[in-house]
Scaffold this motif. Structure first.
Motif, PDB file in Angstrom:
ATOM      1  N   VAL A  87       0.960   4.801   1.884  1.00  0.00           N
ATOM      2  CA  VAL A  87       0.560   5.225   3.223  1.00  0.00           C
ATOM      3  C   VAL A  87       0.720   6.736   3.357  1.00  0.00           C
ATOM      4  CG1 VAL A  87       0.981   4.927   5.692  1.00  0.00           C
ATOM      5  CG2 VAL A  87       1.350   3.009   4.133  1.00  0.00           C
ATOM      6  N   SER A 125      -3.987   3.980   4.551  1.00  0.00           N
ATOM      7  CA  SER A 125      -3.296   3.142   3.572  1.00  0.00           C
ATOM      8  C   SER A 125      -4.262   2.778   2.456  1.00  0.00           C
ATOM      9  CB  SER A 125      -2.800   1.847   4.226  1.00  0.00           C
ATOM     10  OG  SER A 125      -1.898   2.108   5.259  1.00  0.00           O
ATOM     11  N   ILE A 169       5.838  -0.263   7.717  1.00  0.00           N
ATOM     12  CA  ILE A 169       5.841   0.926   6.879  1.00  0.00           C
ATOM     13  C   ILE A 169       7.296   1.323   6.657  1.00  0.00           C
ATOM     14  CG2 ILE A 169       5.132   3.320   6.632  1.00  0.00           C
ATOM     15  CD1 ILE A 169       2.687   2.658   8.319  1.00  0.00           C
ATOM     16  N   HIS A 188      -2.697   7.138  10.185  1.00  0.00           N
ATOM     17  CA  HIS A 188      -2.369   7.064   8.768  1.00  0.00           C
ATOM     18  C   HIS A 188      -3.459   6.328   8.002  1.00  0.00           C
ATOM     19  CE1 HIS A 188      -0.340   3.396  10.378  1.00  0.00           C
ATOM     20  NE2 HIS A 188      -0.746   2.851   9.238  1.00  0.00           N
ATOM     21  N   SER A 194       0.800  -1.220   0.000  1.00  0.00           N
ATOM     22  CA  SER A 194       0.000   0.000   0.000  1.00  0.00           C
ATOM     23  C   SER A 194       0.835   1.274   0.000  1.00  0.00           C
ATOM     24  CB  SER A 194      -0.925   0.002   1.222  1.00  0.00           C
ATOM     25  OG  SER A 194      -0.172  -0.008   2.409  1.00  0.00           O
ATOM     26  N   TYR A 249       5.563   3.747   1.811  1.00  0.00           N
ATOM     27  CA  TYR A 249       4.980   2.502   1.338  1.00  0.00           C
ATOM     28  C   TYR A 249       4.860   1.542   2.501  1.00  0.00           C
ATOM     29  CZ  TYR A 249       5.767   4.299  -3.292  1.00  0.00           C
ATOM     30  OH  TYR A 249       5.739   5.084  -4.404  1.00  0.00           O
ATOM     31  N   GLY A 250       3.840   0.684   2.438  1.00  0.00           N
ATOM     32  CA  GLY A 250       3.617  -0.251   3.525  1.00  0.00           C
ATOM     33  C   GLY A 250       3.332  -1.655   3.035  1.00  0.00           C
ATOM     34  N   GLU A 299       2.174  -5.216  10.235  1.00  0.00           N
ATOM     35  CA  GLU A 299       2.307  -4.125   9.277  1.00  0.00           C
ATOM     36  C   GLU A 299       3.715  -3.563   9.378  1.00  0.00           C
ATOM     37  OE1 GLU A 299      -0.062  -0.074   8.316  1.00  0.00           O
ATOM     38  OE2 GLU A 299       0.826  -0.212  10.320  1.00  0.00           O
TER      39      GLU A 299
END
Length: 123
Positions: A6, A114, A40, A112, A4, A16-17, A38
């Motif tokens: 973010v 995403s 990031i 945040h 994803s 980016y995650g 998760e």
């Protein structure tokens, strides 16, 4: 799993995650439970680990709620409460599914959003 883009609201930064969930549905029900991670890829090297609850609203749309803890690579013992709420819409081909995802996450320092691509395999 989801990859994803973010957006951090307070810091006004993007990164980016990578999200990974391992969920077990009981007897093919709409409700499932599991673990989540998760990562990031930002300057803080943000990590979150949690317990995920998943519910299929209908065959292709599901929601995830994940309470957990968040920490940075350089401070692994400085864990703080975090909460993620997300949804994804899946198109299935056999046991594989693919589709867009959206997630909103809160922790004491920031929140945040995403947006990304969810990919999964059901077994």
């Amino acid at each position: 799993m989801a990859y994803s883009f973010v957006c951090f609201a307070k810091e006004k930064e993007n990164a980016y995650g990578l999200h990974m969930h391992l969920v077990k549905n009981s007897n093919h029900s709409a409700l499932g439970f599991g673990i989540a991670y998760e990562r990031i890829f930002d300057e803080h090297k943000h990590n979150t680990i949690g317990l995920v609850g998943s519910y299929y609203l209908f065959e292709s749309l599901h929601i995830n709620l994940t309470p957990g803890v968040t920490f940075k690579d350089n401070e692994p013992l400085n864990m703080k409460f975090a909460f993620h709420a997300g949804t994804s819409y899946n198109s299935s081909v056999g046991n594989f599914h693919l589709g867009p995802m959206l997630e909103l996450a809160f922790d004491p320092e920031d929140y945040h959003i995403s947006i990304g691509l969810h990919m999964g395999y059901g077994f």
